[in-house]
Design a protein around this motif. Structure first.
Motif, PDB file in Angstrom:
ATOM      1  N   ASN A   1       4.269   7.277   2.089  1.00 16.98           N
ATOM      2  CA  ASN A   1       4.566   6.236   3.056  1.00 16.98           C
ATOM      3  C   ASN A   1       4.116   4.906   2.450  1.00 16.98           C
ATOM      4  O   ASN A   1       2.930   4.729   2.161  1.00 16.98           O
ATOM      5  N   ALA A   2       5.042   4.010   2.198  1.00 14.50           N
ATOM      6  CA  ALA A   2       4.715   2.708   1.623  1.00 14.50           C
ATOM      7  C   ALA A   2       4.819   1.644   2.707  1.00 14.50           C
ATOM      8  O   ALA A   2       5.751   1.658   3.514  1.00 14.50           O
ATOM      9  N   GLU A   3       3.851   0.758   2.713  1.00 16.89           N
ATOM     10  CA  GLU A   3       3.850  -0.345   3.680  1.00 16.89           C
ATOM     11  C   GLU A   3       3.669  -1.653   2.925  1.00 16.89           C
ATOM     12  O   GLU A   3       2.721  -1.797   2.157  1.00 16.89           O
ATOM     13  N   ILE A   4       4.586  -2.572   3.156  1.00 20.17           N
ATOM     14  CA  ILE A   4       4.502  -3.879   2.505  1.00 20.17           C
ATOM     15  C   ILE A   4       4.348  -4.946   3.576  1.00 20.17           C
ATOM     16  O   ILE A   4       5.039  -4.936   4.594  1.00 20.17           O
ATOM     17  N   MET A   5       3.407  -5.843   3.322  1.00 17.86           N
ATOM     18  CA  MET A   5       3.208  -7.004   4.188  1.00 17.86           C
ATOM     19  C   MET A   5       3.480  -8.242   3.339  1.00 17.86           C
ATOM     20  O   MET A   5       3.067  -8.304   2.179  1.00 17.86           O
ATOM     21  N   ILE A   6       4.170  -9.193   3.936  1.00 18.68           N
ATOM     22  CA  ILE A   6       4.584 -10.377   3.188  1.00 18.68           C
ATOM     23  C   ILE A   6       4.588 -11.593   4.108  1.00 18.68           C
ATOM     24  O   ILE A   6       4.858 -11.464   5.305  1.00 18.68           O
ATOM     25  N   LEU A   7       4.276 -12.737   3.557  1.00 17.05           N
ATOM     26  CA  LEU A   7       4.396 -13.974   4.328  1.00 17.05           C
ATOM     27  C   LEU A   7       5.873 -14.349   4.402  1.00 17.05           C
ATOM     28  O   LEU A   7       6.612 -14.165   3.436  1.00 17.05           O
TER      29      LEU A   7
ATOM     30  N   CYS B   1      12.752  -3.101   0.301  1.00 11.63           N
ATOM     31  CA  CYS B   1      12.224  -1.823   0.793  1.00 11.63           C
ATOM     32  C   CYS B   1      13.035  -0.651   0.254  1.00 11.63           C
ATOM     33  O   CYS B   1      12.466   0.384  -0.126  1.00 11.63           O
ATOM     34  N   ASP B   2      14.333  -0.817   0.199  1.00 14.13           N
ATOM     35  CA  ASP B   2      15.186   0.242  -0.344  1.00 14.13           C
ATOM     36  C   ASP B   2      14.872   0.494  -1.814  1.00 14.13           C
ATOM     37  O   ASP B   2      14.811   1.637  -2.262  1.00 14.13           O
ATOM     38  N   ARG B   3      14.625  -0.569  -2.554  1.00 14.96           N
ATOM     39  CA  ARG B   3      14.285  -0.422  -3.969  1.00 14.96           C
ATOM     40  C   ARG B   3      12.916   0.257  -4.134  1.00 14.96           C
ATOM     41  O   ARG B   3      12.751   1.106  -5.008  1.00 14.96           O
ATOM     42  N   ILE B   4      11.949  -0.112  -3.302  1.00 17.16           N
ATOM     43  CA  ILE B   4      10.638   0.548  -3.327  1.00 17.16           C
ATOM     44  C   ILE B   4      10.821   2.040  -3.076  1.00 17.16           C
ATOM     45  O   ILE B   4      10.286   2.875  -3.799  1.00 17.16           O
ATOM     46  N   ARG B   5      11.591   2.377  -2.055  1.00 14.01           N
ATOM     47  CA  ARG B   5      11.824   3.786  -1.721  1.00 14.01           C
ATOM     48  C   ARG B   5      12.502   4.516  -2.879  1.00 14.01           C
ATOM     49  O   ARG B   5      12.123   5.627  -3.231  1.00 14.01           O
TER      50      ARG B   5
ATOM     51  N   LYS C   1       0.862  -1.175   0.000  1.00 10.80           N
ATOM     52  CA  LYS C   1       0.000   0.000   0.000  1.00 10.80           C
ATOM     53  C   LYS C   1       0.899   1.226   0.000  1.00 10.80           C
ATOM     54  O   LYS C   1       1.814   1.331   0.809  1.00 10.80           O
ATOM     55  N   ILE C   2       0.618   2.135  -0.907  1.00  6.72           N
ATOM     56  CA  ILE C   2       1.394   3.364  -1.030  1.00  6.72           C
ATOM     57  C   ILE C   2       0.471   4.521  -0.655  1.00  6.72           C
ATOM     58  O   ILE C   2      -0.480   4.822  -1.378  1.00  6.72           O
ATOM     59  N   TYR C   3       0.745   5.106   0.490  1.00  9.21           N
ATOM     60  CA  TYR C   3      -0.064   6.220   0.975  1.00  9.21           C
ATOM     61  C   TYR C   3       0.575   7.520   0.490  1.00  9.21           C
ATOM     62  O   TYR C   3       1.722   7.801   0.805  1.00  9.21           O
TER      63      TYR C   3
ATOM     64  N   VAL D   1      10.509   9.339   0.844  1.00 11.78           N
ATOM     65  CA  VAL D   1       9.542   8.253   0.982  1.00 11.78           C
ATOM     66  C   VAL D   1       9.931   7.402   2.181  1.00 11.78           C
ATOM     67  O   VAL D   1      11.088   7.005   2.314  1.00 11.78           O
ATOM     68  N   ALA D   2       8.964   7.125   3.042  1.00  7.63           N
ATOM     69  CA  ALA D   2       9.167   6.198   4.150  1.00  7.63           C
ATOM     70  C   ALA D   2       8.616   4.835   3.729  1.00  7.63           C
ATOM     71  O   ALA D   2       7.566   4.761   3.081  1.00  7.63           O
TER      72      ALA D   2
END
Length: 110
Positions: free
Chosen positions: A59-65, A79-83, A5-7, A94-95
């Motif tokens: 603010n991006a939040e990733i949830m993963i199994l 996460c660094d690549r997403i940012r 989710k990217i807020y 970007v957080a």
């Protein structure tokens, strides 16, 4: 199953709407490649929010199994690549946060 989710704060959401939407396929491709998941397992969304002015505008939040190869270092690199991708397209800080889900209690109905 990455759920990203990217807020995006409303103050910049309109200005960067097309660019943000345009990077979703690239983000999904990266997540599939780096986390070894099929495209169908990914869920990505951009959500407009109204936040406080002293918080990051994105603010991006990733949830993963969890999996054995999804080490803290691997998830940190993702996460660094997403940012990096989101910062490049938005021109702002970007957080990014990541959480692993409990596979014993996680339920997803699609």
């Amino acid at each position: 199953m990455p759920n990203l989710k990217i807020y995006v704060d409303e103050s910049i959401q309109t200005e960067h709407h097309r660019q943000m939407a345009g990077v979703l396929p690239d983000l999904r491709d990266m997540l599939c490649r780096e986390l070894a998941v099929p495209m169908e397992a990914c869920q990505l969304a951009i959500v407009a929010v109204l936040g406080l002015p002293d918080q990051p505008l994105i603010n991006a939040e990733i949830m993963i199994l969890p999996k054995s190869d999804r080490t803290p270092q691997k998830l940190r690199a993702v996460c660094d690549r997403i940012r990096q991708i989101l910062s490049e397209v938005s021109g702002t800080h970007v957080a990014v946060r990541a959480a692993t889900l409990d596979p014993e209690t996680y339920i997803a109905l699609k």
